[in-house]
Design a protein around this motif. Structure first.
Motif, PDB file in Angstrom:
ATOM      1  N   TRP A  25       1.145  -1.344  -0.008  1.00  3.56           N
ATOM      2  CA  TRP A  25      -0.075   0.512   0.359  1.00  3.56           C
ATOM      3  C   TRP A  25       0.617   0.301   0.157  1.00  3.56           C
ATOM      4  CZ3 TRP A  25      -4.287   1.164  -0.985  1.00  3.56           C
ATOM      5  CH2 TRP A  25      -5.130   2.317  -0.593  1.00  3.56           C
ATOM      6  N   VAL A  26       1.704   0.861   0.805  1.00  2.68           N
ATOM      7  CA  VAL A  26       2.755   2.371   0.731  1.00  2.68           C
ATOM      8  C   VAL A  26       3.758   2.065  -0.177  1.00  2.68           C
ATOM      9  CG1 VAL A  26       5.226   2.750   1.500  1.00  2.68           C
ATOM     10  CG2 VAL A  26       3.334   2.166   3.529  1.00  2.68           C
ATOM     11  N   LYS A  27       3.919   1.529  -1.301  1.00  5.30           N
ATOM     12  CA  LYS A  27       4.376   1.313  -2.521  1.00  5.30           C
ATOM     13  C   LYS A  27       3.589   2.178  -3.192  1.00  5.30           C
ATOM     14  CE  LYS A  27       7.598  -2.121  -2.689  1.00  5.30           C
ATOM     15  NZ  LYS A  27       7.823  -3.273  -3.314  1.00  5.30           N
ATOM     16  N   HIS A  28       1.932   1.735  -3.598  1.00  2.00           N
ATOM     17  CA  HIS A  28       1.614   2.324  -4.299  1.00  2.00           C
ATOM     18  C   HIS A  28       1.169   3.419  -4.189  1.00  2.00           C
ATOM     19  CE1 HIS A  28      -2.446   2.602  -6.789  1.00  2.00           C
ATOM     20  NE2 HIS A  28      -3.151   3.315  -5.762  1.00  2.00           N
ATOM     21  N   GLU A  29       0.903   4.170  -2.417  1.00  6.07           N
ATOM     22  CA  GLU A  29       1.161   5.719  -2.630  1.00  6.07           C
ATOM     23  C   GLU A  29       2.586   5.944  -2.983  1.00  6.07           C
ATOM     24  OE1 GLU A  29       0.765   5.836   1.236  1.00  6.07           O
ATOM     25  OE2 GLU A  29      -1.646   6.210   1.011  1.00  6.07           O
ATOM     26  N   ALA A  30       3.474   5.457  -3.169  1.00  7.32           N
ATOM     27  CA  ALA A  30       4.337   6.045  -3.751  1.00  7.32           C
ATOM     28  C   ALA A  30       4.510   6.547  -4.875  1.00  7.32           C
ATOM     29  CB  ALA A  30       5.795   5.595  -3.167  1.00  7.32           C
ATOM     30  N   ILE A  31       4.274   5.623  -5.963  1.00  7.07           N
ATOM     31  CA  ILE A  31       4.133   5.337  -7.001  1.00  7.07           C
ATOM     32  C   ILE A  31       2.976   6.472  -7.693  1.00  7.07           C
ATOM     33  CG2 ILE A  31       3.755   3.482  -9.217  1.00  7.07           C
ATOM     34  CD1 ILE A  31       4.495   1.118  -7.055  1.00  7.07           C
ATOM     35  N   SER A  32       2.202   6.300  -7.096  1.00  7.05           N
ATOM     36  CA  SER A  32       1.236   7.615  -7.341  1.00  7.05           C
ATOM     37  C   SER A  32       1.512   8.933  -8.021  1.00  7.05           C
ATOM     38  CB  SER A  32      -0.634   7.209  -6.778  1.00  7.05           C
ATOM     39  OG  SER A  32      -1.198   5.255  -7.087  1.00  7.05           O
ATOM     40  N   ASN A  33       1.966   8.970  -6.077  1.00  8.13           N
ATOM     41  CA  ASN A  33       2.953  10.201  -6.364  1.00  8.13           C
ATOM     42  C   ASN A  33       3.724  10.984  -7.166  1.00  8.13           C
ATOM     43  OD1 ASN A  33       2.860  13.195  -5.274  1.00  8.13           O
ATOM     44  ND2 ASN A  33       4.756  11.808  -3.755  1.00  8.13           N
ATOM     45  N   ASN A  34       4.921   9.416  -8.288  1.00  9.15           N
ATOM     46  CA  ASN A  34       5.784   9.667  -8.980  1.00  9.15           C
ATOM     47  C   ASN A  34       4.789  10.100  -9.865  1.00  9.15           C
ATOM     48  OD1 ASN A  34       7.208   9.262  -7.059  1.00  9.15           O
ATOM     49  ND2 ASN A  34       8.130   7.130  -7.798  1.00  9.15           N
ATOM     50  N   ILE A  35       3.569   9.388 -10.661  1.00  9.31           N
ATOM     51  CA  ILE A  35       2.995   9.375 -11.855  1.00  9.31           C
ATOM     52  C   ILE A  35       2.456  11.031 -11.499  1.00  9.31           C
ATOM     53  CG2 ILE A  35       0.903   8.863 -12.536  1.00  9.31           C
ATOM     54  CD1 ILE A  35       2.124   6.289 -12.114  1.00  9.31           C
ATOM     55  N   ALA A  36       2.130  11.000 -10.578  1.00  8.30           N
ATOM     56  CA  ALA A  36       1.035  12.386 -10.642  1.00  8.30           C
ATOM     57  C   ALA A  36       2.512  13.589 -11.125  1.00  8.30           C
ATOM     58  CB  ALA A  36       0.047  12.919  -8.997  1.00  8.30           C
ATOM     59  N   ASN A  37       3.370  13.744 -10.416  1.00 11.21           N
ATOM     60  CA  ASN A  37       4.891  14.766 -10.414  1.00 11.21           C
ATOM     61  C   ASN A  37       5.628  14.306 -12.197  1.00 11.21           C
ATOM     62  OD1 ASN A  37       4.249  16.314  -8.645  1.00 11.21           O
ATOM     63  ND2 ASN A  37       4.051  14.467  -7.219  1.00 11.21           N
ATOM     64  N   ASN A  39       5.597  15.407 -14.581  1.00 14.02           N
ATOM     65  CA  ASN A  39       5.677  16.883 -15.450  1.00 14.02           C
ATOM     66  C   ASN A  39       5.797  17.943 -14.412  1.00 14.02           C
ATOM     67  OD1 ASN A  39       5.060  15.841 -17.132  1.00 14.02           O
ATOM     68  ND2 ASN A  39       3.194  16.177 -17.163  1.00 14.02           N
ATOM     69  N   THR A  40       6.101  17.448 -13.031  1.00 21.77           N
ATOM     70  CA  THR A  40       6.568  18.896 -12.376  1.00 21.77           C
ATOM     71  C   THR A  40       8.667  18.890 -12.379  1.00 21.77           C
ATOM     72  OG1 THR A  40       5.269  18.325 -10.898  1.00 21.77           O
ATOM     73  CG2 THR A  40       7.494  18.712  -9.749  1.00 21.77           C
ATOM     74  N   PRO A  41       8.621  19.936 -12.714  1.00 21.82           N
ATOM     75  CA  PRO A  41      10.372  19.994 -12.665  1.00 21.82           C
ATOM     76  C   PRO A  41      11.192  20.290 -11.568  1.00 21.82           C
ATOM     77  CG  PRO A  41       9.186  22.123 -13.791  1.00 21.82           C
ATOM     78  CD  PRO A  41       8.093  21.334 -13.222  1.00 21.82           C
ATOM     79  N   LYS A  42      12.184  19.312 -11.265  1.00 27.15           N
ATOM     80  CA  LYS A  42      12.765  18.979 -10.295  1.00 27.15           C
ATOM     81  C   LYS A  42      12.566  18.031  -9.028  1.00 27.15           C
ATOM     82  CE  LYS A  42      15.562  22.942 -10.805  1.00 27.15           C
ATOM     83  NZ  LYS A  42      15.628  24.600 -10.147  1.00 27.15           N
ATOM     84  N   TYR A  43      11.544  17.001  -9.801  1.00 30.34           N
ATOM     85  CA  TYR A  43      10.866  16.124  -8.790  1.00 30.34           C
ATOM     86  C   TYR A  43      11.522  14.885  -8.951  1.00 30.34           C
ATOM     87  CZ  TYR A  43       7.801  12.847  -7.149  1.00 30.34           C
ATOM     88  OH  TYR A  43       7.156  11.628  -5.819  1.00 30.34           O
ATOM     89  N   LYS A  44      12.118  14.020  -7.644  1.00 33.05           N
ATOM     90  CA  LYS A  44      13.029  13.334  -7.381  1.00 33.05           C
ATOM     91  C   LYS A  44      11.881  11.909  -7.529  1.00 33.05           C
ATOM     92  CE  LYS A  44      16.743  14.914  -8.364  1.00 33.05           C
ATOM     93  NZ  LYS A  44      17.133  15.113  -9.665  1.00 33.05           N
ATOM     94  N   ARG A  45      12.247  10.693  -7.689  1.00 26.44           N
ATOM     95  CA  ARG A  45      10.501  10.356  -7.948  1.00 26.44           C
ATOM     96  C   ARG A  45      11.133   9.378  -6.393  1.00 26.44           C
ATOM     97  NH1 ARG A  45      13.085   5.123  -8.829  1.00 26.44           N
ATOM     98  NH2 ARG A  45      11.060   3.599  -9.247  1.00 26.44           N
ATOM     99  N   ASN A  46       9.934   8.494  -5.640  1.00 28.25           N
ATOM    100  CA  ASN A  46       9.777   8.052  -4.133  1.00 28.25           C
ATOM    101  C   ASN A  46      10.045   6.785  -4.906  1.00 28.25           C
ATOM    102  OD1 ASN A  46       9.709  10.189  -2.748  1.00 28.25           O
ATOM    103  ND2 ASN A  46       7.088  10.924  -2.983  1.00 28.25           N
ATOM    104  N   VAL A  47      11.219   5.732  -3.985  1.00 27.49           N
ATOM    105  CA  VAL A  47      11.079   4.156  -3.793  1.00 27.49           C
ATOM    106  C   VAL A  47      10.881   3.982  -2.744  1.00 27.49           C
ATOM    107  CG1 VAL A  47      12.869   2.624  -4.194  1.00 27.49           C
ATOM    108  CG2 VAL A  47      12.566   5.306  -5.414  1.00 27.49           C
ATOM    109  N   VAL A  48      10.589   2.759  -1.937  1.00 25.02           N
ATOM    110  CA  VAL A  48       9.694   2.105  -1.377  1.00 25.02           C
ATOM    111  C   VAL A  48      10.355   1.068  -1.123  1.00 25.02           C
ATOM    112  CG1 VAL A  48       8.306   1.293  -0.005  1.00 25.02           C
ATOM    113  CG2 VAL A  48       7.060   2.906  -1.262  1.00 25.02           C
ATOM    114  N   GLN A  49      11.589   0.838  -0.021  1.00 22.52           N
ATOM    115  CA  GLN A  49      12.333  -0.137   0.680  1.00 22.52           C
ATOM    116  C   GLN A  49      11.175  -0.918   1.894  1.00 22.52           C
ATOM    117  OE1 GLN A  49      16.137   2.064   1.575  1.00 22.52           O
ATOM    118  NE2 GLN A  49      16.737   1.960  -0.238  1.00 22.52           N
ATOM    119  N   PHE A  50      11.496  -2.318   1.359  1.00 20.58           N
ATOM    120  CA  PHE A  50      11.022  -3.091   1.780  1.00 20.58           C
ATOM    121  C   PHE A  50      11.116  -4.584   2.179  1.00 20.58           C
ATOM    122  CE2 PHE A  50       7.641  -5.930   3.370  1.00 20.58           C
ATOM    123  CZ  PHE A  50       7.097  -6.088   4.610  1.00 20.58           C
ATOM    124  N   GLU A  51      11.391  -4.793   1.061  1.00 21.13           N
ATOM    125  CA  GLU A  51      11.576  -6.397   1.162  1.00 21.13           C
ATOM    126  C   GLU A  51      13.378  -6.968   1.410  1.00 21.13           C
ATOM    127  OE1 GLU A  51      10.598  -4.507  -1.446  1.00 21.13           O
ATOM    128  OE2 GLU A  51       8.462  -5.310  -2.270  1.00 21.13           O
TER     129      GLU A  51
END
Length: 140
Positions: A25-37, A39-51
């Motif tokens: 679920w946390v990964k889904h939120e992070a990926i969705s946030n990445n997709i939403a951004n 086209n946002t200049p200087k945005y750096k994608r979120n990655v979830v570390q768990f496995e």
């Protein structure tokens, strides 16, 4: 070494699966946030570390510190409850001029993979409880 009460044993797998569902679920939120951004200049994608954290805990390879005083800061996962997903920024650079490192194709693939993983984990939990319900209802 894991110490476990007799009554905790049937739920050990459910606890692990529950942790994995929460991480998904946390990964889904992070990926969705990445997709939403995307086209946002200087945005750096979120990655979830768990496995990797979960694998280290299950293998017993995490560094665990001894707590000799109640005010000491715990070091390492002492129980499965201590294993949590962590969201980090991917600071790698891509070939985009605006400084954004989100690749929409990769994120959509990650979203599809994570969605499948979430549904499989939820189904495994449901199956486990259905088996327990059958044992309680029909067991002799």
């Amino acid at each position: 070494m894991l110490t476990m009460n007799f009554f905790d044993k049937p739920f050990q797998n459910v606890n692990l699966l529950g942790k994995a569902v929460n991480a998904s679920w946390v990964k889904h939120e992070a990926i969705s946030n990445n997709i939403a951004n995307v086209n946002t200049p200087k945005y750096k994608r979120n990655v979830v570390q768990f496995e990797s954290f979960l694998q280290e805990y299950l293998n017993g390879t995490t560094v665990r510190g001894n707590l000799t005083h109640p005010k000491h800061i715990p070091l390492g996962a002492r129980s499965i409850d201590d294993v949590q997903p962590v969201v980090v920024k991917d600071l790698s650079t891509r070939s985009r001029l605006d400084g954004n490192n989100v690749d929409i194709d990769i994120e959509m693939g990650n979203l599809a993979k994570n969605t499948i993983q979430y549904h499989v984990l939820a189904q495994r939990i449901s199956d486990h409880f259905n088996k327990l319900k059958t044992v309680i209802r029909d067991g002799r």
